[in-house]
Design an enzyme around this catalytic site. Structure first.
Site, PDB file in Angstrom:
ATOM      1  N   PRO A 102     -15.201   4.381  36.946  1.00  0.00           N
ATOM      2  CA  PRO A 102     -16.489   4.429  37.720  1.00  0.00           C
ATOM      3  C   PRO A 102     -17.455   3.382  36.892  1.00  0.00           C
ATOM      4  O   PRO A 102     -18.235   3.986  36.075  1.00  0.00           O
ATOM      5  CB  PRO A 102     -16.743   5.997  37.730  1.00  0.00           C
ATOM      6  CG  PRO A 102     -16.194   6.520  36.259  1.00  0.00           C
ATOM      7  CD  PRO A 102     -14.812   5.614  36.090  1.00  0.00           C
ATOM      8  N   CYS A 103     -17.561   2.072  37.067  1.00  0.00           N
ATOM      9  CA  CYS A 103     -18.090   1.175  36.325  1.00  0.00           C
ATOM     10  C   CYS A 103     -19.550   0.800  36.652  1.00  0.00           C
ATOM     11  O   CYS A 103     -19.937  -0.058  35.991  1.00  0.00           O
ATOM     12  CB  CYS A 103     -17.404  -0.113  36.556  1.00  0.00           C
ATOM     13  SG  CYS A 103     -17.270  -0.998  38.150  1.00  0.00           S
ATOM     14  N   GLN A 104     -20.068   1.295  37.646  1.00  0.00           N
ATOM     15  CA  GLN A 104     -21.300   0.941  38.256  1.00  0.00           C
ATOM     16  C   GLN A 104     -22.416   1.267  37.014  1.00  0.00           C
ATOM     17  O   GLN A 104     -23.351   0.492  36.905  1.00  0.00           O
ATOM     18  CB  GLN A 104     -21.754   1.428  39.280  1.00  0.00           C
ATOM     19  CG  GLN A 104     -20.910   1.179  40.531  1.00  0.00           C
ATOM     20  CD  GLN A 104     -19.928   1.915  40.683  1.00  0.00           C
ATOM     21  OE1 GLN A 104     -19.212   2.608  39.908  1.00  0.00           O
ATOM     22  NE2 GLN A 104     -19.215   1.847  42.028  1.00  0.00           N
TER      23      GLN A 104
END
Length: 166
Positions: A102-104
């Site tokens: 979950p890179c945001q």
């Protein structure tokens, strides 16, 4: 985990017996079989409750006897406050845990990215819970630019926390 539209799965299993890296022309005997996948996005003003990535993923990889897709919040089956026994019962055994991280909250494209304290950054603790409960032999997470430098106020703190928890 965080399967998106299935990029990791395509790379690991190929497509219809063909290798994704051979432009789908060469026969491919996949060494991997996805037993469980998950994709869920919190609703947004743009999409409402529509789960576009889930719809694409499930269209291309419908559930079978050997592989199930869980199109709901990962926290309902692997929350940090659940017992290991609960998570163990919710998630099938596996040798390799793969995650489209979950890179945001780490991305250079993010505005006000908050790392482990952000809305999606906290999902690391769901990954950690699964790792602790299931103890797979291997873990393969997407490389996220800026993870090593996150958060900007304490460069490298989040990656150090992740490594120390492993």
């Amino acid at each position: 985990l965080f399967a998106g539209v299935g990029g990791f799965r395509l790379g690991l299993e190929g497509w219809n017996g063909k290798s994704a890296s051979s432009h789908y022309t060469a026969p491919f005997k996949a060494g991997y079989q996805v037993v469980w996948s998950n994709q869920w996005e919190p609703s947004s003003k743009r999409s409402g409750e529509k789960q576009e990535a889930n719809m694409v993923y499930h269209k291309n990889w419908p559930d079978t006897q050997n592989s199930v897709h869980y199109p709901h919040d990962l926290g309902t089956v692997a929350a940090p406050d659940m017992t290991d026994k609960q998570v163990d019962e919710n998630i099938p055994d596996h040798d390799l845990l793969v995650g489209g991280f979950p890179c945001q909250d780490y991305s250079v494209a993010g505005v006000n990215a908050k790392g482990l304290e952000g809305k999606k950054g906290v999902l690391w603790w769901n990954i950690h819970k699964i790792l602790h409960a299931k103890r797979p032999n291997y873990i393969f997470l997407e490389n996220v630019d800026r993870l090593l430098k996150s958060p900007t106020s304490a460069r490298g703190r989040d990656f150090a926390i992740m490594l120390s928890t492993l």
